[in-house]
Design a protein around this motif. Structure first.
Motif, short mmCIF file in Angstrom:
data_model
loop_
_atom_site.label_atom_id
_atom_site.label_comp_id
_atom_site.label_asym_id
_atom_site.label_seq_id
_atom_site.Cartn_x
_atom_site.Cartn_y
_atom_site.Cartn_z
N ILE A 209 0.83 -1.20 0.00
CA ILE A 209 0.00 0.00 0.00
C ILE A 209 0.86 1.25 0.00
O ILE A 209 0.66 2.18 -0.79
N LEU A 210 1.84 1.29 0.90
CA LEU A 210 2.71 2.47 1.01
C LEU A 210 3.47 2.72 -0.28
O LEU A 210 3.53 3.85 -0.79
N MET A 211 4.07 1.67 -0.84
CA MET A 211 4.91 1.84 -2.02
C MET A 211 4.08 2.14 -3.26
O MET A 211 4.45 3.00 -4.08
N VAL A 212 2.95 1.46 -3.42
CA VAL A 212 2.12 1.69 -4.60
C VAL A 212 1.49 3.08 -4.55
O VAL A 212 1.49 3.81 -5.55
N ALA A 213 0.96 3.46 -3.40
CA ALA A 213 0.32 4.78 -3.27
C ALA A 213 1.30 5.90 -3.56
O ALA A 213 0.98 6.88 -4.24
N PHE A 214 2.51 5.78 -3.03
CA PHE A 214 3.52 6.83 -3.22
C PHE A 214 4.05 6.83 -4.66
O PHE A 214 4.01 7.85 -5.35
N SER A 216 3.03 5.62 -7.43
CA SER A 216 2.10 5.83 -8.55
C SER A 216 1.65 7.28 -8.65
O SER A 216 0.67 7.59 -9.32
N GLY A 217 2.36 8.16 -7.98
CA GLY A 217 2.07 9.58 -8.07
C GLY A 217 1.33 10.14 -6.87
O GLY A 217 0.80 11.24 -6.92
N GLY A 218 1.29 9.35 -5.78
CA GLY A 218 0.54 9.80 -4.61
C GLY A 218 -0.94 9.60 -4.83
O GLY A 218 -1.73 10.55 -4.78
N TYR A 338 4.73 12.91 -2.53
CA TYR A 338 5.26 12.54 -3.84
C TYR A 338 5.75 13.78 -4.60
O TYR A 338 6.85 13.80 -5.14
N LEU A 339 4.91 14.81 -4.63
CA LEU A 339 5.29 16.03 -5.36
C LEU A 339 6.43 16.76 -4.67
O LEU A 339 7.30 17.32 -5.32
N THR A 340 6.41 16.76 -3.34
CA THR A 340 7.50 17.42 -2.61
C THR A 340 8.82 16.70 -2.87
O THR A 340 9.86 17.34 -3.10
N GLU A 341 8.79 15.36 -2.84
CA GLU A 341 9.99 14.58 -3.11
C GLU A 341 10.46 14.78 -4.55
O GLU A 341 11.68 14.86 -4.81
N ALA A 342 9.51 14.86 -5.48
CA ALA A 342 9.88 15.10 -6.88
C ALA A 342 10.60 16.44 -7.03
O ALA A 342 11.58 16.55 -7.76
N GLU A 354 2.39 14.24 -14.70
CA GLU A 354 1.96 13.11 -15.54
C GLU A 354 1.70 11.88 -14.69
O GLU A 354 0.81 11.08 -14.98
N GLN A 355 2.48 11.73 -13.61
CA GLN A 355 2.31 10.58 -12.73
C GLN A 355 1.27 10.85 -11.66
O GLN A 355 0.46 9.97 -11.34
N SER A 356 1.25 12.05 -11.09
CA SER A 356 0.29 12.35 -10.02
C SER A 356 -1.10 12.59 -10.58
O SER A 356 -2.09 12.47 -9.87
#
Length: 382
Positions: A209-214, A216-218, A338-342, A354-356
């Protein structure tokens, strides 16, 4: 001789009708809803389901309609009139946007004590103080939507109502809070994943859950809860120079909060998230239906999908296990994280979007701007 069927009461009939749309519109507290909602309310909801409105929108409409009906009964002694007169809309604003300081000297200011007690006893009010302006605006907007679907024109755009909201918000300014106080960035995510270190079903599921949710763009918690095996398709491995090719999976999103589902929206998983997802689905023997499911007390995997609230609860539980403050993080923290890390890693905003699948550049760029401003040259002139 066949036994005559006992006639149903109005409440029992509404409960049965709510059951017929529960598959599309999951509803908790069904019996309580059947008592609060009128026949016309239930018919409106059934109509909206048939129109193909998104599940999340329907849940929000149902929740707000139930609250409005409960408030209307408590405040006036009657079910909501359709269309609602302007005076009732102004009363709603006055009951929900008020000044706590003025309330100390004027007990009649704000929501009357008997209305407050009535709603609180039914579980509709839990916090103390006025509502957030965003909550009041959302409920009025949904009230307006339901009014239009019933074929009426309301007074929701009246100057008096707009002025009342504007003055109430100005009198009691509130700082808008993020859905998650802190973003789940890469370092925080690593701490959460460290709590999923065993091969138990719960650790495998929560790690996925954690890895897929993050990755895949959050993805939103509703999208994670509603993810089905049929939405996943295996893609050709991604070549890596001097290394083993990385596994790749496409997630076909379908209908989301910002899309109708008519256009094909796809996000991709690569590498570790794919491995985590496959490990969970293999251990749980999931080859069709819901991907993320409840796990029973004795380790049995349910056929029932997790609900969005459970996804949020899992995130908070892992936050606490990692020694962090659960009140500071929520499932939405994975989306903002996700966006902050990007931004922290220098990934261009259009590529991250495109991912989020953010539609609003303004909203997505707010995470970028905060990160860049904090670490940029403009903040380090001295």
């Amino acid at each position: 001789m066949a036994k005559a069927k006992t006639s149903l009461t109005a409440v029992e009939r509404r409960a049965e009708e709510l059951d017929t749309i529960a598959a599309v519109l999951p509803i908790e507290r069904r019996d309580e809803l059947a008592e609060l909602l009128t026949d016309q309310d239930v018919e409106t909801l059934r109509h909206l389901v048939n129109q193909g409105m998104g599940d999340n929108t329907l849940r929000a409409l149902t929740s707000d309609l139930t609250y409005l009906e409960a408030w209307g009964l408590a405040a006036t002694g009657h079910s909501l009139p359709w269309p609602a007169p302007e005076a009732l809309l102004l009363k709603f604003v006055a009951h929900h946007l008020w000044d706590p300081e003025r309330r100390e000297t004027d007990p009649d200011h704000g929501m009357p004590a008997d209305v407050d007690e009535n709603l609180r006893s039914q579980g509709f009010l839990t916090s103390v103080g006025p509502h957030a302006p965003s909550t009041v605006r959302r409920r009025l907007a949904n009230w307006s939507t339901l009014t239009k679907w019933r074929g009426f024109d309301g007074a929701f755009a009246s100057p008096a109502l707009k002025s009342a909201i504007r003055l109430a918000v100005r009198a009691v300014p509130r700082t808008r809070r993020r859905k998650s106080a802190k973003a789940v960035t890469g370092d925080v995510l690593a701490n959460l994943l460290a709590t999923c270190s065993t091969d138990s079903l719960r650790d495998l599921r929560d790690r996925a859950i954690l890895m897929v949710a993050f990755a895949s763009g959050g993805r939103r918690r509703s999208e994670i809860a509603g993810l089905r095996r049929e939405q996943l398709s295996t893609e050709p491995p991604i070549p890596v120079e001097s290394g083993i090719p990385l596994p790749s999976v496409a997630i076909h999103l379908g209908r989301t909060k910002t899309s109708s589902g008519e256009e094909e929206e796809i996000v991709y998983l690569t590498g570790r998230p794919v491995e985590a997802l496959n490990a969970w689905m293999t251990a749980a023997k999931i080859d069709s239906g819901s991907v993320f499911r409840a796990i029973g007390r004795w380790g049995t995997v349910s056929r029932r999908a997790l609900d969005p609230q459970s996804v949020n609860a899992i995130i908070k539980q892992r936050v606490e296990m990692a020694g962090l403050e659960p009140g500071e993080y929520s499932a939405h923290g994975l989306r903002s994280g996700y966006l902050t890390e990007a931004a922290n890693r220098g990934i261009p905003l259009p590529e991250a979007m495109e991912q989020s699948r953010h539609r609003s550049v303004q909203q997505a760029s707010s995470y970028y701007n905060n990160s860049i401003r904090r670490t940029g040259r403009a903040a380090r002139l001295l």
